[in-house]
Design a protein around this motif. Structure first.
Motif, PDB file in Angstrom:
ATOM      1  N   ARG A 105      41.063  43.966  20.101  1.00 54.80           N
ATOM      2  CA  ARG A 105      39.831  44.021  19.328  1.00 54.80           C
ATOM      3  C   ARG A 105      38.851  43.075  20.006  1.00 54.80           C
ATOM      4  O   ARG A 105      39.113  41.895  20.149  1.00 54.80           O
ATOM      5  CB  ARG A 105      40.063  43.579  17.886  1.00 54.80           C
ATOM      6  N   GLY A 106      37.713  43.613  20.416  1.00 61.06           N
ATOM      7  CA  GLY A 106      36.737  42.787  21.133  1.00 61.06           C
ATOM      8  C   GLY A 106      36.667  43.212  22.587  1.00 61.06           C
ATOM      9  O   GLY A 106      37.137  44.288  22.955  1.00 61.06           O
ATOM     10  N   PRO A 107      36.019  42.363  23.417  1.00 57.29           N
ATOM     11  CA  PRO A 107      35.660  40.963  23.191  1.00 57.29           C
ATOM     12  C   PRO A 107      34.308  40.796  22.502  1.00 57.29           C
ATOM     13  O   PRO A 107      33.453  41.675  22.558  1.00 57.29           O
ATOM     14  CB  PRO A 107      35.606  40.404  24.607  1.00 57.29           C
ATOM     15  N   PHE A 108      34.154  39.613  21.864  1.00 57.97           N
ATOM     16  CA  PHE A 108      32.903  39.236  21.229  1.00 57.97           C
ATOM     17  C   PHE A 108      32.471  37.869  21.745  1.00 57.97           C
ATOM     18  O   PHE A 108      33.316  37.024  22.065  1.00 57.97           O
ATOM     19  CB  PHE A 108      33.058  39.164  19.706  1.00 57.97           C
ATOM     20  N   VAL A 109      31.173  37.658  21.814  1.00 62.83           N
ATOM     21  CA  VAL A 109      30.662  36.326  22.114  1.00 62.83           C
ATOM     22  C   VAL A 109      30.949  35.436  20.909  1.00 62.83           C
ATOM     23  O   VAL A 109      30.750  35.838  19.760  1.00 62.83           O
ATOM     24  CB  VAL A 109      29.151  36.374  22.406  1.00 62.83           C
ATOM     25  N   ALA A 110      31.429  34.233  21.162  1.00 66.08           N
ATOM     26  CA  ALA A 110      31.736  33.300  20.076  1.00 66.08           C
ATOM     27  C   ALA A 110      31.341  31.886  20.498  1.00 66.08           C
ATOM     28  O   ALA A 110      31.350  31.554  21.689  1.00 66.08           O
ATOM     29  CB  ALA A 110      33.213  33.347  19.703  1.00 66.08           C
ATOM     30  N   LYS A 111      31.027  31.067  19.509  1.00 63.95           N
ATOM     31  CA  LYS A 111      30.640  29.679  19.755  1.00 63.95           C
ATOM     32  C   LYS A 111      31.448  28.770  18.848  1.00 63.95           C
ATOM     33  O   LYS A 111      31.572  29.026  17.652  1.00 63.95           O
ATOM     34  CB  LYS A 111      29.140  29.488  19.491  1.00 63.95           C
ATOM     35  N   ARG A 112      31.978  27.700  19.436  1.00 58.91           N
ATOM     36  CA  ARG A 112      32.781  26.745  18.680  1.00 58.91           C
ATOM     37  C   ARG A 112      31.940  25.513  18.362  1.00 58.91           C
ATOM     38  O   ARG A 112      31.397  24.873  19.256  1.00 58.91           O
ATOM     39  CB  ARG A 112      34.026  26.348  19.464  1.00 58.91           C
ATOM     40  N   VAL A 113      31.830  25.213  17.081  1.00 60.34           N
ATOM     41  CA  VAL A 113      31.111  24.027  16.611  1.00 60.34           C
ATOM     42  C   VAL A 113      32.013  23.302  15.629  1.00 60.34           C
ATOM     43  O   VAL A 113      32.470  23.891  14.642  1.00 60.34           O
ATOM     44  CB  VAL A 113      29.776  24.401  15.934  1.00 60.34           C
ATOM     45  N   SER A 158      24.408  49.425  50.014  1.00 57.81           N
ATOM     46  CA  SER A 158      23.896  50.555  49.247  1.00 57.81           C
ATOM     47  C   SER A 158      23.058  50.120  48.048  1.00 57.81           C
ATOM     48  O   SER A 158      22.064  50.751  47.727  1.00 57.81           O
ATOM     49  CB  SER A 158      25.062  51.431  48.773  1.00 57.81           C
ATOM     50  N   TYR A 159      23.463  49.052  47.378  1.00 59.10           N
ATOM     51  CA  TYR A 159      22.714  48.585  46.217  1.00 59.10           C
ATOM     52  C   TYR A 159      22.663  47.075  46.313  1.00 59.10           C
ATOM     53  O   TYR A 159      23.695  46.404  46.359  1.00 59.10           O
ATOM     54  CB  TYR A 159      23.405  49.029  44.912  1.00 59.10           C
ATOM     55  N   HIS A 160      21.471  46.502  46.351  1.00 61.15           N
ATOM     56  CA  HIS A 160      21.300  45.120  46.784  1.00 61.15           C
ATOM     57  C   HIS A 160      21.274  44.106  45.650  1.00 61.15           C
ATOM     58  O   HIS A 160      21.111  42.922  45.907  1.00 61.15           O
ATOM     59  CB  HIS A 160      20.015  44.997  47.610  1.00 61.15           C
ATOM     60  N   ARG A 161      21.445  44.544  44.403  1.00 60.02           N
ATOM     61  CA  ARG A 161      21.470  43.586  43.302  1.00 60.02           C
ATOM     62  C   ARG A 161      22.532  43.988  42.289  1.00 60.02           C
ATOM     63  O   ARG A 161      22.551  45.115  41.804  1.00 60.02           O
ATOM     64  CB  ARG A 161      20.108  43.497  42.605  1.00 60.02           C
ATOM     65  N   ALA A 162      23.431  43.069  42.002  1.00 60.86           N
ATOM     66  CA  ALA A 162      24.482  43.299  41.019  1.00 60.86           C
ATOM     67  C   ALA A 162      24.150  42.511  39.762  1.00 60.86           C
ATOM     68  O   ALA A 162      24.165  41.282  39.774  1.00 60.86           O
ATOM     69  CB  ALA A 162      25.840  42.883  41.563  1.00 60.86           C
ATOM     70  N   GLU A 163      23.811  43.231  38.683  1.00 66.91           N
ATOM     71  CA  GLU A 163      23.500  42.560  37.429  1.00 66.91           C
ATOM     72  C   GLU A 163      24.779  42.324  36.638  1.00 66.91           C
ATOM     73  O   GLU A 163      25.726  43.105  36.691  1.00 66.91           O
ATOM     74  CB  GLU A 163      22.528  43.412  36.606  1.00 66.91           C
ATOM     75  N   SER A 164      24.787  41.229  35.894  1.00 67.82           N
ATOM     76  CA  SER A 164      25.953  40.897  35.098  1.00 67.82           C
ATOM     77  C   SER A 164      25.648  41.125  33.631  1.00 67.82           C
ATOM     78  O   SER A 164      24.489  41.131  33.208  1.00 67.82           O
ATOM     79  CB  SER A 164      26.351  39.432  35.327  1.00 67.82           C
ATOM     80  N   MET A 165      26.692  41.325  32.841  1.00 67.71           N
ATOM     81  CA  MET A 165      26.550  41.577  31.418  1.00 67.71           C
ATOM     82  C   MET A 165      27.462  40.620  30.652  1.00 67.71           C
ATOM     83  O   MET A 165      28.463  40.124  31.183  1.00 67.71           O
ATOM     84  CB  MET A 165      26.912  43.022  31.104  1.00 67.71           C
ATOM     85  N   PHE A 166      27.097  40.359  29.410  1.00 61.03           N
ATOM     86  CA  PHE A 166      27.887  39.464  28.580  1.00 61.03           C
ATOM     87  C   PHE A 166      27.719  39.871  27.130  1.00 61.03           C
ATOM     88  O   PHE A 166      26.591  39.995  26.662  1.00 61.03           O
ATOM     89  CB  PHE A 166      27.414  38.015  28.791  1.00 61.03           C
ATOM     90  N   PRO A 167      28.813  40.143  26.425  1.00 58.98           N
ATOM     91  CA  PRO A 167      30.193  40.080  26.902  1.00 58.98           C
ATOM     92  C   PRO A 167      30.531  41.249  27.813  1.00 58.98           C
ATOM     93  O   PRO A 167      29.802  42.235  27.858  1.00 58.98           O
ATOM     94  CB  PRO A 167      30.998  40.172  25.596  1.00 58.98           C
TER      95      PRO A 167
END
Length: 365
Positions: free
Chosen positions: A82-90, A29-38
């Motif tokens: 609470r969230g989710p949120f994109v996070a980066k560890r440095v 029925s629908y030939h492309r599944a787009e993803s999202m982040f977060p």
């Protein structure tokens, strides 16, 4: 073991993740599944509740046992998120990143292939002389009327400290999505289950998310105790794995005791659902004191649905205000956010699930 009221989890991808939007998808029925982040908070609550069921050794095929242990999709019992949120560890420290505010536009700054600079549109103002509209006389004031036209960039992401500067009316630094995560298209074809052969016209494409090194999902959880300090759980499409670890608490997005006067902005860090679509019946239900909405910036709507595994059918989709939306308010008195917003979010639906997480700052013109 986890025992604090709100526990901060950082979830990293073992391989790739698939987080689709609310549209139904199958190869015919629908030939492309787009993803999202977060992903939407509904994805995270499902993953955490499933992990809790497995940890308690609850029979997943027993609906009554499941409901007794973790509630239902509409009633999560003691669980709050609470969230989710994109996070980066440095260097061992986590920084949350948020979608570009809807009222932002790009400005010149130091040249960099990975970074850009944004500033808020000019503040809400009455229509200039000679400009007419067919909107009601009591409509909201336009934003950015005097700003130059600029070519839009692909969606940018703003670190927490930079976002606070931005909401106060300053120019802020933003980063491009590819500095945090990449998208990977995967091609497949539908199979006839009875004959184990391919189906005509059933070629499809699925888009996966691959977070870069050190990038993952930050989420705060309340209600479950006794979890190991780290482990693996399945989340999203195809039950792709994530590795979670308990992290030190981050600074709350909201300070419920902070008093506000004059003009201020509310930035939605996660989607929110309101009774009247893009707004609730009464904004004052979220404030201690009286406020007036004077303008708003949105980028459309999110369609939040999902699949009900108990009933084996798709859930009805609802339209949500997307993350990154900005609302301008003014008040002639001293107001503050109600404690219930800190606990449950600023939303009419998905209360306590992670929807309606906001950042509020006074706006200095």
């Amino acid at each position: 073991m986890i025992s604090s009221p709100f526990t901060h989890l950082f979830i990293e991808a073992v391989d790739v993740w698939l987080f689709r939007d609310g549209r139904p998808f199958d190869a015919s029925s629908y030939h492309r599944a787009e993803s999202m982040f977060p992903p939407y908070p509904t994805v995270i609550q499902g993953a955490l509740r499933t992990y809790e069921l497995l940890r308690r050794d609850v029979n997943l095929n027993d609906p009554q046992a499941v409901q007794s242990a973790v509630g239902t999709a509409d009633d999560m019992q003691e669980l709050k998120l609470r969230g989710p949120f994109v996070a980066k560890r440095v260097n061992g420290l986590l920084t949350r990143y948020f979608p570009q505010p809807a009222d932002a536009f790009s400005v010149n700054g130091p040249k960099s292939p990975d970074r850009s600079y944004i500033r808020p549109a000019s503040p809400p103002a009455a229509l200039p002389a000679g400009v007419q509209t067919n909107l009601p006389a009591e409509s909201l004031n336009p934003i950015g009327f005097d700003d130059p036209l600029t070519k839009g960039e692909s969606r940018l992401w703003v670190a927490e400290e930079e976002l606070i500067k931005y909401l106060r009316g300053e120019t802020a630094e933003a980063v491009k999505a590819e500095t945090l995560f990449m998208t990977e298209p995967h091609i497949g074809i539908g199979i006839e289950s009875s004959r184990k052969t391919t189906r005509d016209g059933a070629l499809y494409e699925v888009e996966f998310i691959r977070p870069l090194t050190g990038v993952g999902l930050s989420v705060e959880m309340q209600g479950y105790s006794g979890w190991p300090i780290n482990g693996t759980l399945a989340l999203g499409g195809e039950s792709r794995m994530g590795f979670y670890s308990v992290q030190p608490a981050l600074t709350p997005l909201l300070n419920s005791g902070h008093k506000i006067t004059g003009t201020f902005k509310v930035y939605f860090a996660t989607p929110a659902c309101f009774e009247l679509g893009w707004q609730p019946k009464n904004w004052n239900q979220f404030f201690e004191g009286q406020v007036k909405l004077i303008s708003a910036a949105l980028t459309g709507f999110d369609s939040v649905g999902g699949f009900d595994y108990a009933l084996r059918q798709h859930k009805p989709a609802r339209r949500y205000v997307p993350a990154g939306s900005v609302y301008y308010f003014e008040t002639d008195q001293e107001v503050s956010i109600k404690p219930s917003v800190l606990e449950n979010g600023m939303t009419d639906e998905g209360i306590g699930m992670g929807f309606g997480q906001i950042i509020l700052e006074e706006y200095h013109v």
